[in-house]
Design a protein around this motif. Structure first.
Motif, PDB file in Angstrom:
ATOM      1  N   SER A  65      -0.743  11.168  -9.863  1.00 59.83           N
ATOM      2  CA  SER A  65       0.624  10.684  -9.686  1.00 59.83           C
ATOM      3  C   SER A  65       0.581   9.272  -9.113  1.00 59.83           C
ATOM      4  N   CYS A  66       1.760   8.683  -8.961  1.00 60.53           N
ATOM      5  CA  CYS A  66       1.868   7.343  -8.380  1.00 60.53           C
ATOM      6  C   CYS A  66       3.150   7.324  -7.554  1.00 60.53           C
ATOM      7  N   GLY A  67       3.278   8.300  -6.667  1.00 58.61           N
ATOM      8  CA  GLY A  67       4.545   8.634  -6.050  1.00 58.61           C
ATOM      9  C   GLY A  67       5.060   7.672  -5.002  1.00 58.61           C
ATOM     10  N   SER A  68       6.389   7.687  -4.864  1.00 60.21           N
ATOM     11  CA  SER A  68       7.083   6.957  -3.805  1.00 60.21           C
ATOM     12  C   SER A  68       8.349   7.715  -3.437  1.00 60.21           C
ATOM     13  N   ALA A  69       8.770   7.551  -2.201  1.00 63.40           N
ATOM     14  CA  ALA A  69      10.046   8.097  -1.744  1.00 63.40           C
ATOM     15  C   ALA A  69      10.730   7.031  -0.907  1.00 63.40           C
ATOM     16  N   ILE A  70      12.051   7.003  -0.948  1.00 65.02           N
ATOM     17  CA  ILE A  70      12.771   6.045  -0.114  1.00 65.02           C
ATOM     18  C   ILE A  70      13.851   6.771   0.688  1.00 65.02           C
ATOM     19  N   GLU A  71      14.081   6.256   1.855  1.00 67.86           N
ATOM     20  CA  GLU A  71      15.127   6.780   2.739  1.00 67.86           C
ATOM     21  C   GLU A  71      16.021   5.617   3.165  1.00 67.86           C
ATOM     22  N   ILE A  72      17.267   5.673   2.739  1.00 62.08           N
ATOM     23  CA  ILE A  72      18.235   4.634   3.080  1.00 62.08           C
ATOM     24  C   ILE A  72      19.087   5.130   4.241  1.00 62.08           C
ATOM     25  N   SER A  73      19.044   4.387   5.326  1.00 62.61           N
ATOM     26  CA  SER A  73      19.899   4.700   6.472  1.00 62.61           C
ATOM     27  C   SER A  73      21.172   3.852   6.376  1.00 62.61           C
ATOM     28  N   LEU A  74      22.307   4.520   6.373  1.00 64.73           N
ATOM     29  CA  LEU A  74      23.586   3.834   6.257  1.00 64.73           C
ATOM     30  C   LEU A  74      24.147   3.502   7.640  1.00 64.73           C
ATOM     31  N   LYS A  75      25.014   2.530   7.687  1.00 64.44           N
ATOM     32  CA  LYS A  75      25.589   2.105   8.962  1.00 64.44           C
ATOM     33  C   LYS A  75      26.503   3.163   9.572  1.00 64.44           C
ATOM     34  N   ASP A  76      26.976   4.109   8.744  1.00 60.72           N
ATOM     35  CA  ASP A  76      27.835   5.173   9.276  1.00 60.72           C
ATOM     36  C   ASP A  76      27.032   6.368   9.777  1.00 60.72           C
ATOM     37  N   GLY A  77      25.689   6.251   9.764  1.00 60.56           N
ATOM     38  CA  GLY A  77      24.834   7.319  10.293  1.00 60.56           C
ATOM     39  C   GLY A  77      24.299   8.265   9.246  1.00 60.56           C
ATOM     40  N   ARG A  78      24.819   8.231   8.046  1.00 59.94           N
ATOM     41  CA  ARG A  78      24.322   9.097   6.981  1.00 59.94           C
ATOM     42  C   ARG A  78      23.070   8.483   6.337  1.00 59.94           C
ATOM     43  N   THR A  79      22.382   9.299   5.552  1.00 57.10           N
ATOM     44  CA  THR A  79      21.180   8.827   4.858  1.00 57.10           C
ATOM     45  C   THR A  79      21.234   9.228   3.385  1.00 57.10           C
ATOM     46  N   ILE A  80      20.503   8.489   2.581  1.00 56.69           N
ATOM     47  CA  ILE A  80      20.289   8.818   1.171  1.00 56.69           C
ATOM     48  C   ILE A  80      18.786   8.826   0.948  1.00 56.69           C
ATOM     49  N   SER A  81      18.277   9.930   0.447  1.00 54.38           N
ATOM     50  CA  SER A  81      16.836  10.050   0.218  1.00 54.38           C
ATOM     51  C   SER A  81      16.563  10.361  -1.247  1.00 54.38           C
ATOM     52  N   THR A  82      15.631   9.651  -1.833  1.00 56.36           N
ATOM     53  CA  THR A  82      15.227   9.918  -3.219  1.00 56.36           C
ATOM     54  C   THR A  82      13.709   9.846  -3.313  1.00 56.36           C
ATOM     55  N   ARG A  83      13.174  10.508  -4.323  1.00 50.08           N
ATOM     56  CA  ARG A  83      11.715  10.572  -4.485  1.00 50.08           C
ATOM     57  C   ARG A  83      11.384  10.623  -5.972  1.00 50.08           C
TER      58      ARG A  83
END
Length: 491
Positions: A412-430
């Motif tokens: 594989s050649c994997g990556s994951a990202i975690e976006i922290s929003l200013k309102d305290g929520r997060t978005i995670s993708t992989r």
């Protein structure tokens, strides 16, 4: 104190690695239907990205002009696709190799070393075209090179380069991976030229002896356009070495193992090469075709960013106004190659910066990053919002991603990202496997075809492109003369 004992000057056999390379190149019979099919894909993908480089990169276009003004048509030379130029074998190999590689959009293969096996086509296509037209001019139709021989050469060059890449890390000793293009291309050009086995060994031995390029031009703070033409340089040298062997130059029998003076002691810290699997057709069957325009180790992070961008849009959020920070988890190779901060000075610098790729994708609302987006004239190259996003992106290695990357059963050649929003929520993708990986073959095929057609249409009419694509599917494509195939790409 100097050793007073005289050197032993008795003749040695060739290093085993040289014998293995040449014996495979000359003896292995290809029976894998998957390899034949994938080799055609690799061929048209490479010619497509060559046309893309010529059409979209001013840097590349400026490189492939004749060295001597007015010397644009060398009698009996190589007819460079997408141009009216005919070059001698050496400049032809350089230009063809540079065009294939320049925009970092050709295929990729990973391991302890990273590389792009289609780079070898710069040497293979030039040799096949020139030899075929020479044979026809001399009335020797039995000496022509067919497209079957070209595909055999492609498959075997991929295999030689890729099998070395699995466990042999040239980057760890500061050398560039195009050393393997030179080795593989030298062996295959020797085969296509009809050299004897002894001459092929001699040529390959000299390829190991050459001074090899440092990797410095791919790494900050020195990343620059040389990384686009380094493969062309290797192709040119391979053709030259094969011709020197044909002229009768003897080989160097122990270029790797010689005490004190050999490659292992001088450059490789006394480590011998490890080839963990027999040469076959495995590499071409598993190479990654780049559907997206991004450095190979950043492909999954780019896809993960595209998915995150869609989530941002679904929530009505803006990447500049609403993102606090972004953390990227990825493999060790990405950390070494595309992890950089600070000013980006040229297209090569930008396409080796994961933060730049991700920032542009976010600002394009999840649309893929394209070749034009890396160029100096791109508005993204000067957009302060790109720099604002780059500044809040951090990267770190995920050990499991690295282990899976090197695991031959996963690759594989994997990556994951975690976006922290200013309102305290997060978005995670992989994303574990990029588009173009064999495990996503069903998704890849239509996008691959679209990429090839789009690139070829940058220089050729729709009718000409349709003819090229149809020719690949003809039952007798194997019998087509290499020169007739190259003819289809002339302007």
């Amino acid at each position: 104190m100097h050793n007073s004992q005289p050197d032993d000057n008795s003749e040695r056999p060739y290093d085993e690695i040289i014998d293995r390379i040449v014996d495979y190149a000359y003896d292995y019979e290809i029976v894998s239907e998957a390899a034949w099919a994938r080799s055609k894909m690799a061929l048209i993908d490479s010619l497509g990205v060559a046309i893309e480089s010529l059409s979209l990169s001013k840097e590349c276009a400026s490189l492939i002009k004749p060295i001597i003004p007015g010397d644009a048509c060398v009698a009996g030379g190589f007819r460079l696709p997408g141009t009216t130029y005919t070059f001698d074998a050496l400049q032809g190999a350089f230009n063809m190799g540079a065009m294939i590689r320049y925009l970092d959009h050709n295929d990729a293969f990973s391991g302890a070393e990273w590389g792009h096996p289609s780079d070898n086509l710069g040497a293979i296509l030039v040799t096949a075209d020139i030899l075929t037209r020479d044979a026809l001019a001399r009335g020797k139709p039995d000496e022509v090179v067919t497209m079957k021989q070209v595909l055999i050469g492609l498959i075997k060059a991929y295999e030689i380069q890729g099998c070395f890449q699995i466990e042999n890390s040239f980057n760890r000793i500061g050398l560039d991976h195009t050393i393997l293009v030179k080795i593989a291309s030298t062996a295959i050009v020797s085969l296509i030229m009809g050299l004897s086995r002894e001459q092929a060994r001699a040529a390959v031995s000299h390829a190991w002896v050459d001074g090899h390029p440092l990797r410095i031009f791919r790494q900050a703070p020195n990343a620059g356009p040389r990384k686009g033409w380094a493969a062309g340089d290797a192709c040119m040298r391979a053709v030259h070495l094969a011709n020197l062997a044909r002229a009768g130059q003897p080989g160097i029998r122990t270029p790797l193992t010689a005490s004190r003076w050999g490659f292992y002691q001088v450059l490789n810290k006394d480590r011998e090469f490890q080839i963990p699997r027999p040469f076959g057709t495995w590499v071409v069957e598993n190479v990654i075709f780049k559907v997206l325009t991004a450095e190979g180790h950043g492909l999954t992070a780019v896809e993960a960013t595209m998915a995150a961008s869609r989530e941002l849009q679904a929530r009505g959020l803006d990447p500049i106004q609403d993102i606090k920070s972004i953390r990227v988890y990825t493999q060790e190779a990405a950390m070494i190659i595309i992890n950089k901060k600070g000013p980006l000075h040229n297209p090569a610098d930008r396409d080796h910066c994961l933060r730049y790729m991700m920032a542009v994708v976010l600002l394009k609302n999840g649309a893929e990053i394209e070749t034009e987006d890396y160029q100096d004239h791109s508005p993204w190259a000067r957009d302060p919002r790109v720099e604002a996003l780059r500044s809040i992106i951090s990267m770190e290695e995920d050990v499991q991603f690295t282990q899976d990357y090197h695991n031959p059963e996963i690759r594989s050649c994997g990556s994951a990202i975690e976006i922290s929003l200013k309102d305290g929520r997060t978005i995670s993708t992989r994303q574990d496997f990029p588009l173009g990986h064999i495990v996503r073959n069903e998704e890849t095929i239509p996008l691959f075809h679209k990429k090839a057609v789009r690139n070829l249409e940058l220089k050729f009419s729709k009718a000409e492109v349709a003819r090229i694509m149809a020719t690949l599917e003809q039952a007798d494509f194997d019998k087509l003369l290499a020169s007739n195939f190259i003819e289809m790409f002339q302007k």
